[in-house]
Write an enzyme that holds these catalytic residues in place. Structure first.
Site, PDB file in Angstrom:
ATOM      1  NE  ARG A  25      32.681  83.162  -8.774  1.00  0.00           N
ATOM      2  CZ  ARG A  25      33.356  82.212  -9.419  1.00  0.00           C
ATOM      3  NH1 ARG A  25      33.954  81.259  -8.731  1.00  0.00           N
ATOM      4  NH2 ARG A  25      33.462  82.223 -10.717  1.00  0.00           N
ATOM      5  CE1 TYR A  68      34.206  84.693  -2.605  1.00  0.00           C
ATOM      6  CE2 TYR A  68      35.647  85.022  -4.484  1.00  0.00           C
ATOM      7  CZ  TYR A  68      34.750  84.230  -3.789  1.00  0.00           C
ATOM      8  OH  TYR A  68      34.421  82.991  -4.268  1.00  0.00           O
ATOM      9  CE1 TYR A 120      34.548  74.879   0.399  1.00  0.00           C
ATOM     10  CE2 TYR A 120      33.398  76.865   1.096  1.00  0.00           C
ATOM     11  CZ  TYR A 120      33.934  76.071   0.096  1.00  0.00           C
ATOM     12  OH  TYR A 120      33.863  76.490  -1.208  1.00  0.00           O
ATOM     13  CG  HIS A 129      44.209  74.497   3.365  1.00  0.00           C
ATOM     14  ND1 HIS A 129      44.494  75.845   3.489  1.00  0.00           N
ATOM     15  CD2 HIS A 129      45.364  73.852   3.647  1.00  0.00           C
ATOM     16  CE1 HIS A 129      45.755  76.009   3.827  1.00  0.00           C
ATOM     17  NE2 HIS A 129      46.313  74.810   3.944  1.00  0.00           N
ATOM     18  CB  VAL A 158      42.759  75.204  -0.863  1.00  0.00           C
ATOM     19  CG1 VAL A 158      42.452  74.531  -2.203  1.00  0.00           C
ATOM     20  CG2 VAL A 158      44.130  74.749  -0.358  1.00  0.00           C
ATOM     21  CD  GLN A 209      36.260  77.381  -7.614  1.00  0.00           C
ATOM     22  OE1 GLN A 209      36.778  78.184  -8.384  1.00  0.00           O
ATOM     23  NE2 GLN A 209      35.915  77.704  -6.380  1.00  0.00           N
ATOM     24  CB  ALA A 267      35.637  65.614  -0.595  1.00  0.00           C
ATOM     25  CB  SER A 306      31.774  68.571  -9.751  1.00  0.00           C
ATOM     26  OG  SER A 306      30.538  67.990  -9.401  1.00  0.00           O
ATOM     27  CB  THR A 307      37.294  68.261  -8.213  1.00  0.00           C
ATOM     28  OG1 THR A 307      37.126  69.313  -7.276  1.00  0.00           O
ATOM     29  CG2 THR A 307      38.741  68.254  -8.696  1.00  0.00           C
TER      30      THR A 307
END
Length: 273
Positions: free
Chosen positions: A66, A70, A92, A94, A97, A166, A210, A237-238
Site C-alpha cells: 500500500r 500511496y 471517501y 473524512h 481519517v 481495518q 456504515a 469492517s470495524t
C-alpha cells in the site's frame, strides 16, 4: 508571472452526496483538476456528474504494498499543483481519517510553499457514533487501526469504548483479498486473544459497517470475543468493543474539585455514572 497552484483535500462522506459538505462540493466544482480515490461506483458517477473530467487515482490490488500505491497517489496529486492548477483531491469518508496519501500530499505541498488545506468530512467513526448510540463525551472513546493496536501493544481502558478499524487487514501490508481467509482469520484470532486478556471471552463486541447507500441499513453484528476469529467480515469492517462498565470514581479528586457531597455521592452527573 506563473500562476501558483493550490491543493484542496476533500471528502465525500460515507454516503456520497448526502454526506458531502457544501464546502467540499464547492471545492470540487471550482477545481481545474479533480482526482479521486473512493470506494464505490455510485460515488464515481456522482463526482463525474459534478466534474466530468475527474480522474481516478491509482488503487492497485493484490500484493502491491500500500505504501507504494500511496506514494504514486501523492505524485499524481502534486504534479498538476506544481504546474499551477487548482487541484481538488477527493477521498471517501473524512479525508484525514485512514488516508495516508491525503496527509502526505498535504505535508509535501506545504513543504514546497504551495497553498494547501484539508476540508473535514463525515467519517466511518461519525456514522458509528450515530448508529450505535455512542457518545464519546460520556465515557471517552479509544480509536486505533487494528494492526497498529497489536504491533505496538497499545494500552487501553476496558471502561471506555474501544474502536478498532481495518480488522480485515491485520498483518496485511497489501490490499484486502476476501479469498485469503487464512490470513484474515489469523489476524482475527490474534486480536481475539489479545482482547481476551482484559475482557471475558463472552464479552460481546459489534462488527460494524456504515451504510454506503441511504436505502441500506448499517451492519451491526454482535459477536463474542471468543467467536471473533471465525466471524464474517469485509474490507470495511470495524470492531466496536463496548466498555465493561463505568470507571470507578476517585473520591479524593471529587473532594478536591468540590464535587463530593460528603457521603460519597456526586453532585452532578458524570457521563451517566
Amino acid at each position: 508571472m506563473a500562476t501558483k497552484g493550490s491543493l484542496v483535500i476533500a471528502g465525500t462522506g460515507i454516503q456520497w452526496a448526502g454526506q458531502t459538505t457544501h464546502a467540499a462540493r464547492t471545492a470540487i466544482e471550482a477545481a481545474d483538476r479533480v482526482l479521486f480515490a473512493v470506494a464505490d461506483p455510485w460515488t464515481v458517477q456522482w463526482l463525474r456528474g459534478l466534474k466530468p473530467s475527474a480522474e481516478s487515482l491509482p488503487y492497485a490490488s493484490g500484493d502491491t504494498p500500500r505504501r507504494l500505491i500511496y506514494q504514486e497517489m501523492v505524485q499524481r496529486i502534486l504534479a498538476p499543483v506544481r504546474e499551477g492548477l487548482r487541484v481538488c483531491a477527493v477521498f471517501y469518508g473524512h479525508p484525514g481519517v485512514l488516508h495516508d496519501a491525503a496527509h502526505a500530499a498535504l505535508r509535501q505541498a506545504r513543504a514546497e510553499g504551495l497553498p494547501a488545506r484539508m476540508l473535514p468530512g463525515v467519517s466511518f467513526l461519525d456514522c458509528l457514533y450515530a448508529d450505535l448510540g455512542v457518545d464519546p463525551g460520556q465515557h471517552g472513546c479509544q480509536v486505533h487501526e487494528a494492526t497498529d493496536f497489536l504491533i505496538r501493544g497499545r494500552a487501553f481502558d476496558v471502561h471506555s469504548p474501544l474502536v478498532l478499524s481495518q480488522i480485515a487487514a491485520i498483518g496485511n501490508p497489501g490490499f484486502f483479498d476476501a479469498a485469503n481467509t487464512e490470513r484474515i482469520q489469523r489476524g482475527l484470532r490474534v486480536l481475539s486473544e489479545v482482547l481476551r486478556r482484559r475482557y471475558p471471552a463472552s464479552h460481546e463486541a459489534i462488527i460494524y459497517e456504515a451504510a454506503v447507500l441511504p436505502i441500506h441499513p448499517p451492519r451491526m453484528t454482535r459477536v463474542t470475543l471468543e467467536a471473533l476469529a471465525t466471524a464474517a467480515i469485509s474490507d470495511v469492517s470495524t470492531l466496536y468493543v463496548p466498555p465493561l462498565g463505568p470507571a470507578p470514581v476517585d473520591e479524593d479528586m471529587l473532594a478536591l474539585l468540590g464535587m463530593s457531597s460528603g457521603d460519597g455521592t456526586i453532585r452532578s452527573t458524570l457521563g451517566g455514572d
